[in-house]
Scaffold this active site. Structure first.
Site, PDB file in Angstrom:
ATOM      1  N   CYS A  57      36.950  34.223   3.048  1.00  0.00           N
ATOM      2  CA  CYS A  57      36.488  33.928   4.397  1.00  0.00           C
ATOM      3  C   CYS A  57      37.440  32.898   4.986  1.00  0.00           C
ATOM      4  O   CYS A  57      37.504  31.759   4.501  1.00  0.00           O
ATOM      5  CB  CYS A  57      35.067  33.376   4.353  1.00  0.00           C
ATOM      6  N   CYS A  62      36.221  36.306  13.089  1.00  0.00           N
ATOM      7  CA  CYS A  62      36.397  36.525  11.653  1.00  0.00           C
ATOM      8  C   CYS A  62      37.827  36.130  11.313  1.00  0.00           C
ATOM      9  O   CYS A  62      38.780  36.749  11.801  1.00  0.00           O
ATOM     10  CB  CYS A  62      36.144  37.997  11.332  1.00  0.00           C
TER      11      CYS A  62
HETATM   12  N1  LIG Z   1      34.011  35.516   8.579  1.00  0.00           N
HETATM   13  C1  LIG Z   1      34.901  35.502   7.488  1.00  0.00           C
HETATM   14  C2  LIG Z   1      34.981  36.726   6.667  1.00  0.00           C
HETATM   15  C3  LIG Z   1      33.687  37.075   6.012  1.00  0.00           C
HETATM   16  C4  LIG Z   1      33.943  38.376   5.364  1.00  0.00           C
HETATM   17  C5  LIG Z   1      32.747  39.113   5.027  1.00  0.00           C
HETATM   18  N2  LIG Z   1      31.967  39.557   6.136  1.00  0.00           N
HETATM   19  C6  LIG Z   1      33.087  40.189   4.042  1.00  0.00           C
HETATM   20  O1  LIG Z   1      34.281  40.565   3.866  1.00  0.00           O
HETATM   21  O2  LIG Z   1      32.165  40.622   3.402  1.00  0.00           O
HETATM   22  C7  LIG Z   1      36.258  35.021   7.866  1.00  0.00           C
HETATM   23  O3  LIG Z   1      36.329  34.141   8.703  1.00  0.00           O
HETATM   24  O4  LIG Z   1      37.271  35.449   7.304  1.00  0.00           O
END
Ligand SMILES: N[C@H](CCC[C@H](N)C(=O)O)C(=O)O
Length: 330
Positions: free
Chosen positions: A80, A232
């Site tokens: 993350c 993300c």
């Molecule tokens: N929000 C995150 C990623 C979470 C990823 C998650 N949702 C998964 O791959 O299961 C980021 O800032 O990179």
């Protein structure tokens, strides 16, 4: 009482729990149960969050701590990016260091404190790595190909082309028009590929990107295990690499790329190594919005009724930073 935090990177929100502060660390089952509860938008704490970040000791000599990421649905994310910036800030303040490594599920990642994006907006850079395009690493199946780089996938959409990149969590990226960005397309494809389906059977983070200009993007993501988030970090990093690969006339390796998102803005730099290897720097805010006191017993029993939460005031500085960046798209 134990202090936990509510934090965000580009308004991608998390609770941060340091297991090393506990007499008796939570078991993995307790952590997953806590994550599902505390992040819940209705039943959770402070309107919930997008995930739980668990900080712990690392037995890797080069790392000063480790991070585990638990999504709102209790699934584990291998990485993350927005979360790692906030964990980096937490460890930087705890150990008085500005540059170090953090153990994550698949890699020990280099992180460093950077010049603040704006007054009162602490900023960190984190390494996003390892990068892979292979079907097995994402994983995907039943698409008659071993990699997806700017390819049509009629099984998923009739018009769009997609690039699939693991960093190492899985991302599916499409460069789209404004009309597609504002349509239901991302919600539909994100929901389909994150429920039982024959293609991305472990789910996948789906990002749509609009090219704003040279080295400039807007990215929106439907996340695996969460749904729509404000941003993300790994998605914006993977999308920056896809930008360099698919639109070389608009994007430069080794240069700073500005990535706007619904929660703010980050900067990325895509590094091209030998043999089609890459890594990405993700640079952005690491904001603590609340300091929260909770008893160790309540953490174990997943009881959130007796917490004391205090706002830090940092959100004001973040809001004024956002007002000043004039995002081209909302
Ligand atoms: N929000 C995150 C990623 C979470 C990823 C998650 N949702 C998964 O791959 O299961 C980021 O800032 O990179």
């Amino acid at each position: 009482m134990i202090q936990i935090q509510k934090v965000h990177g580009s308004m991608n929100t998390f609770f941060l729990l340091d297991q090393t502060e506990l007499i008796q660390p939570l078991t993995q089952t307790e952590l997953v149960n806590l994550a599902k509860h505390i992040t819940d938008n209705n039943q959770g704490l402070l309107n919930g969050s997008d995930g739980l970040l668990v900080v712990d000791h690392s037995d890797h000599p080069s790392c000063i701590g480790s991070m585990q990421v638990i999504n709102t649905d209790g699934s584990i994310a291998s990485m993350c990016g927005n979360g790692l910036r906030t964990v980096s800030r937490y460890l930087a303040e705890k150990f008085g260091q500005t540059e170090f490594r953090v153990e994550t599920q698949d890699a020990d990642l280099h992180v460093s404190q950077e010049a603040n994006f704006a007054e009162g907006v602490p900023t960190f850079s984190v390494e996003i790595s390892p990068v892979s395009f292979n079907r097995e690493s994402l994983p995907f199946s039943n698409l008659n190909t071993d990699t997806l780089i700017n390819q049509a996938i009629p099984e998923i959409d009739d018009n769009l082309t997609f690039t699939a990149i693991a960093v190492p969590n899985p991302h599916l990226i499409s460069f789209v028009s404004e009309d597609t960005m504002t349509s239901n397309s991302l919600a539909n494809i994100g929901a389909t590929l994150n429920s039982k389906n024959p293609y991305f059977y472990d789910g996948v983070n789906v990002s749509y990107a609009q090219i704003i200009g040279h080295n400039s993007l807007f990215v929106r993501t439907f996340e695996r295990g969460v749904g729509f988030t404000n941003a993300c970090g790994t998605g914006m990093s993977a999308t920056s690499l896809a930008f360099c690969l698919n639109h070389p006339e608009m994007a430069d390796y080794e240069q700073t790329i500005t990535v706007f998102n619904p929660g703010g803005m980050v900067k990325t730099r895509v590094h091209q190594l030998k043999n089609n290897n890459y890594y990405i720097d993700l640079i952005g805010n690491a904001t603590v919005t609340h300091q929260i006191l909770i008893s160790e017993q309540d953490l174990h029993t997943n009881l959130l009724d007796n917490v004391q939460a205090q706002e830090t005031g940092e959100q004001l500085a973040y809001d004024s930073f956002i007002t000043n960046i004039k995002a081209p798209i909302k």
